[in-house]
Write an enzyme that holds these catalytic residues in place. Structure first.
Site, PDB file in Angstrom:
ATOM      1  N   LYS A  89      -9.131  -2.652  -2.301  1.00 37.56           N
ATOM      2  CA  LYS A  89      -8.881  -3.502  -1.133  1.00 37.56           C
ATOM      3  C   LYS A  89      -9.991  -4.525  -0.944  1.00 37.56           C
ATOM      4  O   LYS A  89      -9.737  -5.650  -0.537  1.00 37.56           O
ATOM      5  CB  LYS A  89      -8.700  -2.639   0.119  1.00 37.56           C
ATOM      6  CG  LYS A  89      -7.416  -1.839   0.069  1.00 37.56           C
ATOM      7  CD  LYS A  89      -6.869  -1.493   1.442  1.00 37.56           C
ATOM      8  CE  LYS A  89      -5.451  -0.956   1.300  1.00 37.56           C
ATOM      9  NZ  LYS A  89      -4.943  -0.259   2.473  1.00 37.56           N
ATOM     10  N   LYS A 124       1.621  -0.401  -9.151  1.00 39.60           N
ATOM     11  CA  LYS A 124       2.445   0.472  -8.313  1.00 39.60           C
ATOM     12  C   LYS A 124       3.150  -0.350  -7.238  1.00 39.60           C
ATOM     13  O   LYS A 124       2.653  -1.409  -6.831  1.00 39.60           O
ATOM     14  CB  LYS A 124       1.608   1.606  -7.703  1.00 39.60           C
ATOM     15  CG  LYS A 124       0.759   1.183  -6.555  1.00 39.60           C
ATOM     16  CD  LYS A 124       0.159   2.357  -5.777  1.00 39.60           C
ATOM     17  CE  LYS A 124      -0.652   1.724  -4.671  1.00 39.60           C
ATOM     18  NZ  LYS A 124      -0.952   2.388  -3.517  1.00 39.60           N
ATOM     19  N   LYS A 166       2.816  -2.981  -0.711  1.00 40.76           N
ATOM     20  CA  LYS A 166       2.966  -4.208   0.067  1.00 40.76           C
ATOM     21  C   LYS A 166       1.867  -5.217  -0.165  1.00 40.76           C
ATOM     22  O   LYS A 166       2.039  -6.408   0.053  1.00 40.76           O
ATOM     23  CB  LYS A 166       3.027  -3.855   1.546  1.00 40.76           C
ATOM     24  CG  LYS A 166       4.258  -3.035   1.853  1.00 40.76           C
ATOM     25  CD  LYS A 166       4.562  -3.028   3.295  1.00 40.76           C
ATOM     26  CE  LYS A 166       4.589  -4.421   3.824  1.00 40.76           C
ATOM     27  NZ  LYS A 166       4.746  -4.430   5.266  1.00 40.76           N
TER      28      LYS A 166
HETATM   29  P1  AMP Z   1       0.805   3.679   2.912  1.00 38.76           P
HETATM   30  O1  AMP Z   1       1.939   2.728   3.079  1.00 38.76           O
HETATM   31  O2  AMP Z   1      -0.255   3.196   1.989  1.00 38.76           O
HETATM   32  O3  AMP Z   1       0.295   4.205   4.242  1.00 38.76           O
HETATM   33  O4  AMP Z   1       1.401   4.953   2.146  1.00 38.76           O
HETATM   34  C1  AMP Z   1       2.179   5.936   2.771  1.00 38.76           C
HETATM   35  C2  AMP Z   1       2.553   7.023   1.803  1.00 38.76           C
HETATM   36  O5  AMP Z   1       3.348   6.500   0.738  1.00 38.76           O
HETATM   37  C3  AMP Z   1       1.336   7.663   1.120  1.00 38.76           C
HETATM   38  O6  AMP Z   1       1.556   9.045   1.003  1.00 38.76           O
HETATM   39  C4  AMP Z   1       1.291   7.011  -0.229  1.00 38.76           C
HETATM   40  O7  AMP Z   1       0.693   7.833  -1.209  1.00 38.76           O
HETATM   41  C5  AMP Z   1       2.781   6.842  -0.522  1.00 38.76           C
HETATM   42  N1  AMP Z   1       2.997   5.726  -1.462  1.00 38.76           N
HETATM   43  C6  AMP Z   1       2.692   4.411  -1.258  1.00 38.76           C
HETATM   44  N2  AMP Z   1       3.038   3.654  -2.326  1.00 38.76           N
HETATM   45  C7  AMP Z   1       3.598   4.515  -3.221  1.00 38.76           C
HETATM   46  C8  AMP Z   1       4.172   4.350  -4.533  1.00 38.76           C
HETATM   47  N3  AMP Z   1       4.244   3.155  -5.115  1.00 38.76           N
HETATM   48  N4  AMP Z   1       4.640   5.444  -5.162  1.00 38.76           N
HETATM   49  C9  AMP Z   1       4.584   6.664  -4.568  1.00 38.76           C
HETATM   50  N5  AMP Z   1       4.063   6.885  -3.358  1.00 38.76           N
HETATM   51  C10 AMP Z   1       3.569   5.838  -2.678  1.00 38.76           C
END
Ligand code: AMP
Ligand code: TRP
Length: 333
Positions: free
Chosen positions: A109, A196, A199
């Site tokens: 980040k 991966k 957003k």
């Molecule tokens: P965040 O949007 O970063 O708060 O992520 C929320 C949840 O989604 C967390 O448990 C992340 O590990 C999971 N996550 C986010 N992006 C991915 C992805 N591309 N593949 C699998 N899990 C994801």
């Protein structure tokens, strides 16, 4: 009964990576375990943001999660339980500068911010973000944390913090939490399968669960299947990702049939894409309907979440009374 805890940032959209990597598990685990889920709005203050946007996104994420099947009594908003910040301060005393400096999410980040603007602002909140995450998890004596693969390092840090705290204060007080992964813990971007799905890379790199069907179809149809650097005889990450998505929707028969075609060398990528797109559209249909129902009485939904946050807060206050005892801080009467 084992305790489950997890959190998600209110970033505005819920994408397929979030769903297949984490939220799908959140929903399923509710039948068997004591589950507590959280929209982590404090965490979202560590990157540049606008107050009005955050205000809107917190409720948006609450509604999305409920539409996916999270039970309202299991869901709360982090900042309605300010004890999270108090515990993170205490845990900050047992987390080292060096280990925080090794966190890949912080490094990624920071890089992102500085790429956008070389004099960009990197907040100290971003640096101590994982300590707040450890506080979220340890607060509720969590055994398992359903998350995507990208959170593995933060979970390891949470365990180290728990261990160090217990050692320093002479009691096996905090549980050592373990991550819990789905069968598809890492969904890749369809626009760039070397990265991966997420957003931070921009709109084309994530597929929004609550966007419209045509957009889902379009994004899947234009998925990159050949990045040109796959060794002969190996499946390219783009194709693998499409198979992963298909498996994640539960269409195993279609998955196996298309995989057999792939192995026989007869697979048309357009057929695979069509199957994936239709499976995704079918998956999200009921979620959209549920969202419309919830939207019909927003006040009621918000009030339920305020109630559940107040309930969760009682548990957090109990933990903080014990932590204050252990660490030498006085308690109120
Ligand atoms: P965040 O949007 O970063 O708060 O992520 C929320 C949840 O989604 C967390 O448990 C992340 O590990 C999971 N996550 C986010 N992006 C991915 C992805 N591309 N593949 C699998 N899990 C994801
Ligand atoms: N850091 C997590 C993410 O980016 C979000 C999060 C915050 C979290 N606190 C948590 C996840 C506690 C699990 C448990 O996805």
């Amino acid at each position: 009964m084992k305790n489950i805890f997890s959190g998600i940032q209110p970033t505005g959209d819920l994408h397929l990576g979030n769903y297949f990597g984490a939220v799908k598990n959140w929903v399923q685990l509710q039948d068997e375990y004591e589950c507590t889920y959280c929209v982590v709005d404090y965490h979202s203050m560590t990157m540049p943001y606008k107050a009005d946007q955050l205000r809107e996104n917190i409720w948006k994420m609450v509604f999305y999660l409920l539409a996916c099947g999270v039970k309202p009594e299991n869901l709360f908003v982090q900042s309605m339980v300010p004890e999270h910040v108090e515990l993170s301060w205490v845990l900050g005393g047992v987390a080292s500068y060096g280990e925080l400096n090794r966190m890949t999410q912080f490094k990624d980040k920071t890089k992102q911010l500085l790429e956008k603007d070389k004099d960009g602002f990197v907040s100290s909140g971003l640096f101590i973000y994982p300590v707040l995450q450890a506080a979220d998890i340890l607060m509720y004596h969590t055994d398992y944390v359903p998350v995507g693969k990208d959170q593995e390092q933060h979970l390891e840090l949470s365990r180290n913090i728990a261990q160090r705290f217990n050692y320093q204060f002479g009691k096996e007080y905090f549980v050592h939490p373990e991550p819990l992964f789905t069968e598809t813990p890492k969904i890749l971007s369809t626009a760039d399968p070397n990265k991966k799905m997420g957003k931070s890379l921009g709109e084309k790199h994530y597929i929004n669960l609550f966007g419209d069907d045509e957009r889902i179809r379009k994004q899947v149809r234009s998925a990159v299947t050949d990045t040109g650097d796959t060794p002969a005889g190996e499946m390219s990450p783009g194709i693998e990702n499409l198979f992963t998505l298909l498996r994640a929707t539960g269409r195993t028969d279609a998955h196996d049939a298309l995989m057999a075609e792939y192995k026989a060398g007869t697979l048309k990528y357009s057929a695979l894409k069509e199957e994936v797109a239709e499976a995704l559209v079918a998956l999200v249909g009921p979620f959209r309907e549920k969202l419309a129902e919830l939207n019909a009485d927003k006040r009621k939904v918000k009030s339920m979440i305020q109630d559940s946050s107040a309930e969760v807060r009682k548990r957090a206050q109990q933990t903080m009374r014990e932590v204050r005892e252990l660490t030498g801080l006085p308690n109120l009467k």
